[in-house]
Scaffold this active site. Structure first.
Site, short mmCIF file in Angstrom:
data_model
loop_
_atom_site.label_atom_id
_atom_site.label_comp_id
_atom_site.label_asym_id
_atom_site.label_seq_id
_atom_site.Cartn_x
_atom_site.Cartn_y
_atom_site.Cartn_z
N GLU A 1 -4.66 2.31 55.96
CA GLU A 1 -4.01 1.10 55.45
C GLU A 1 -2.82 0.63 55.14
OE1 GLU A 1 -7.51 2.50 51.91
OE2 GLU A 1 -5.28 2.84 51.35
N GLU B 1 -14.15 2.59 53.91
CA GLU B 1 -14.13 2.84 52.35
C GLU B 1 -15.06 2.11 51.48
OE1 GLU B 1 -10.20 4.65 51.66
OE2 GLU B 1 -9.94 5.28 53.44
#
Length: 880
Positions: free
Chosen positions: A448, A544
């Protein structure tokens, strides 16, 4: 404080074992024991048995396979080295510091929290602040985790506590060396016409006082000798011995061997190998054939042998990113052995806050639980650790592909020379150690961080140019070349999520790293109706996504007290590290169910209410996860008018828990299956019947992973009233499936179906589906037509469960046959065997038949009497 310590181990477990502290996971001890991570600790011991002859070795090394984290190492009072990276295997020359017989070693560890703070302040003075500074207050964590190379989540996360561990967490030893030692082997396999090409790259450490070595190199594959050669290795020149080439420096030697294995038994060195290679396949697609590769170097000077034994598999991996006809964007999917595979799975976090507590048995239980729900992939998340060898070996055996982040997560990172140098060593060592495992699918530079920078998560916009430079220097200039030079057998992407090739095209940082037309996305939604598929995106790949639920009361009871058993207690608040998480779950429940009233004229029972809410959160999570995952599975063969679709992966967040808590996990700490995990067994099944409502119509899809040949199948659609076990309406549809992964079987008006069934109101009825091959049920599913708060005809069923049979299983326990009976429709039937570890063959199900047979698979010794006395059964309608 002075106590006896275990090595490998860590300071928290050592203090607990010596009764200095209690159970770290009990109640509020993550806060109470904060002082442990704020202190400095030393490990020391005397050791004997060092004879004079041992001191004659040309080189004597102290091998530290894992130091956690910042330390200074002393031998007999002399500093022999330092460490600052938990993920590095350190080697220190100690020849000049050892004595005959009695010696002393001491390792002084600095407080990891203090070290991280000091490094941050140094960087702040020299350059600028690097965020994030500290976790949110709700996490009760430590600051500046990005300035220390250790498990990032050990400073806390939104699903875990702050236990910044300290200690010798892997083996430590002393070795004597006089010649060459084989240290690492990189295995590269490539499929060619008729066989496989293998590259072996071997790394040998030299005793640097000696400038030449003579030895024999032996290579075996499953007991078949494939190479034997006498070598003369010089540290001063380059030599080629037939088809063996090597370069030797003053410390390290590299040897590369190439040979060919195939059905033709042809080898480029004109040696035959009587073996036919069987390919390694992911779970559900074929066998997980592994081969034993043994490489030995025998010194002709000392006759000592050093060896490396690896288990390897033969498979090809391709990440396909190509333009889509008449649509914006690129595909993003994996081909294994030439076959396109939808990645079905989850995300892996560290199995425990204390690595020394993680056993091989526990790792196998967690990974086997993934396999048993038809998962073929897990994403090793970048805020954790490079796992033990056992973890990867078990993944190899079970066919669990590993999308593997490198250990950088949710942060900007400093660009100091020392930091980048440490990173280089870390990545080099870990790629060498892990590269040969066939289960590893892909390397990703971080978790991320591209999205964090480009979407200004940490208010970096005002200093964007510096942070962009730091990002590119770390992942593109430092990490990527190392990974590609050591391992070109699998893809590398810079970040997750990212736009893949599009991110590269944009210079390594995409303007929108979460673009649904490219790469992978991470997606979370906490407000709204998450039982409605329209709430979710249509990406190429979702690595995710997920929803929170609480652990079961059984799991929480072990670390709490009766005063904690209230959803609004201090304990419930302290365990919730996701801001507003408890409120979000509560509202999610109220979207479809109600919180039962447990008050009577004698007062309110907060413990009963607490248990009920825990159960309801698990229903909320399971149905939300089911809805979103089926949405992605259906879109494998769908491309909408916006060019979105062709989805080829669903890895939900997360598989496992690190403590007893509310989290996104489907497996509780200890391995107990949540309701969501039982749902995963159904929505990840090889054949899935998947219904949903769209604009008043019922759409029914067949999803098959892997794709099945054309055959005659039968779909049964039943319409039930909540008040009866007898269906109002039954229809059978016989069809021949297409040989594609996702296909629409039926589209029909819901009102028309209800009229046919003479169901006058949606709130009275629900749909139930079966997919059959002849008389064998391949899949079942259901579709609700109203929420439970407005459903009509609901009544509490009289549920009973009886143990009828038992037989031993292969995990040291027994399989117990259970018969469940009901006199009414029972949604979300929940079975528990309180105090006995194991899992049920089905749980959390919608019961529409009077009887159902279930197997309880125990993981421990238990008798029929034990199971009978521990069993409980519940359903949604039994708590109202």
């Amino acid at each position: 404080i002075q106590v006896k310590a275990n090595v490998p181990g860590g300071v928290y477990t050592d203090l607990q074992n010596n009764n200095i502290i209690g159970e770290p996971l009990y109640r509020f001890n993550d806060i109470n024991y904060r002082w442990v991570g704020l202190d400095s600790w030393s490990y020391s011991r005397n050791f004997t048995g060092v004879p004079a002859k041992f001191l004659d070795h040309i080189q004597i090394n102290l091998l530290c396979e894992g130091l956690d984290t910042v330390s200074q190492i002393f031998i007999n009072g002399f500093v022999v080295g330092n460490s600052d990276n938990m993920f590095i295997n350190y080697k220190f020359d100690v020849k000049n510091y050892l004595k005959e017989n009695l010696n002393n070693i001491e390792i002084r560890f600095e407080s990891p929290a203090d070290y991280a703070k000091n490094q941050y302040e140094i960087h702040l003075i020299k350059k600028y602040a690097v965020p994030p500074m500290c976790p949110l207050p709700v996490q009760n964590g430590e600051c500046h985790m990005n300035f220390i190379r250790k498990i990032q989540s050990s400073f806390s996360w939104d699903w875990g506590p702050a236990f910044p561990s300290v200690g010798i967490w892997k083996n430590i030893s002393i070795e004597g060396l006089d010649d060459l030692k084989l240290t690492d082997v990189i295995v590269r396999t490539k499929k060619t016409n008729g066989g496989w090409l293998i590259d072996l790259q071997m790394f040998l450490t030299s005793a640097w006082y000696q400038d030449s070595h003579n030895g024999v190199l032996l290579v075996y594959l499953d007991s078949n000798k494939v190479y034997e050669k006498t070598l003369k290795v010089s540290v001063e020149k380059f030599e080629t011995v037939q088809n063996v080439s090597f370069i030797v420096s003053d410390v390290r030697s590299t040897i590369t061997i190439r040979y060919f294995i195939g059905k033709l038994k042809k080898w480029i060195l004109h040696r035959t190998l009587d073996i036919n290679i069987e390919e390694w396949w992911p779970n559900g697609y074929g066998n997980q054939r592994l081969y034993n590769l043994n490489i030995s170097y025998i010194s002709q000077t000392t006759m000592k042998t050093t060896s490396k034994s690896l288990r390897i598999g033969f498979r090809t991996i391709e990440l396909i990113q190509v333009p889509i006809t008449n649509a914006t964007g690129l595909t993003f999917f994996f081909q294994i052995n030439g076959k396109a595979i939808f990645l079905k799975g989850s995300n892996w976090i560290p199995a425990d806050s204390f690595p020394e507590k993680i056993t091989t048995t526990y790792i196998r239980r967690l990974l086997k639980s993934a396999k048993e729900t038809h998962m073929n992939a897990l994403r090793v998340w970048g805020g954790g650790m490079y796992e033990s060898g056992d973890f990867y070996q078990i993944a190899d055996e079970l066919g669990i592909m590993l999308w593997h982040d490198l250990m950088y997560a949710c942060a900007m990172y400093p660009n100091s020379d020392n930091f980048l140098s440490s990173v280089s060593v870390e990545v080099t060592q870990q790629i060498k150690r892990l590269q040969h495992h066939p289960s590893i699918l892909l390397w990703s530079g971080n978790n991320e961080n591209e999205a964090a920078l480009m979407q200004n998560w940490y208010q970096t916009a005002s200093n964007f140019d510096n942070f962009k430079r730091d990002y590119l220097q770390l992942y593109i200039s430092t990490i990527k070349p190392i990974v590609l030079s050591l391992d070109n057998t699998r893809p590398f992407i810079t970040s997750s999520p990212s736009n893949g090739l599009e991110s590269e095209k944009e210079g390594g940082l995409a303007a929108n790293p979460q673009d649904e037309h490219y790469g992978d996305v991470h997606f979370y939604i906490y407000i709204g109706d998450t039982w409605n598929w329209k709430a979710f995106p249509i990406p190429r790949f979702t690595s995710e996504f997920g929803f929170q639920s609480w652990s079961s009361f059984e799991t929480l009871q072990s670390v709490s007290e009766p005063e904690d058993w209230d959803y609004d207690s201090k304990f419930s608040s302290s365990r919730q590290h996701h801001l507003l998480g408890n409120n979000e779950m509560y509202l999610g429940i109220l979207n479809h169910m109600r919180i039962p009233d447990v008050c009577t004229v004698k007062g309110c029972n907060s413990t009963v209410r607490y248990k009920n809410i825990l159960y309801l959160t698990q229903i909320f999570q399971a149905v939300s996860l089911k809805t979103e995952t089926e949405h992605y599975l259906r879109h494998q063969n769908i491309l909408n008018s916006d060019g979105k679709g062709n989805t080829m992966g669903a890895l939900y967040w997360q598989l496992n828990d690190i403590w007893q808590c509310p989290s996104w996990a489907s497996l509780e700490y200890g391995g107990k299956w949540k309701m969501a995990h039982y749902f995963a067994e159904k929505f990840f099944a090889p054949q899935l019947i998947s219904p949903f409502e769209s604009d008043g119509k019922l759409d029914i899809f067949l999803v098959t992973n892997p794709v099945i040949p054309s055959m005659t199948l039968r779909m049964v659609l039943m319409i039930y009233q909540w008040k009866s076990l007898e269906p109002l309406y039954v229809s059978n549809t016989t069809f021949v499936n297409k040989e594609i992964a996702s296909q629409k079987l039926l589209e029909i008006s819901i009102d028309e179906l209800l009229n046919n069934a003479q169901c006058t109101n949606r709130s009275y009825c629900f749909f139930y589906f079966q997919l059959l091959n002849d008389t064998t049920q391949l899949s079942s599913n259901w579709l609700l037509l109203s929420n439970f708060s407005s459903a009509q005809g609901l009544k509490a069923p009289n549920l009973k469960v009886t143990v009828t049979d038992e037989k031993p299983n292969d995990e040291g326990g027994s399989d117990f046959k259970l018969e469940v009976t009901t006199d009414a429709v029972a949604p979300f039937v929940w079975l528990e065997a309180f105090g006995i570890q194991g899992r049920f063959s089905d749980n959390g199900f919608l019961l529409v038949n009077a009887t159902k047979t279930i197997i309880f698979h125990s993981w421990q010794n238990a008798t029929k009497s034990d199971i009978s006395s521990s069993l409980s059964i519940n359903s949604l309608l039994n708590i109202y």
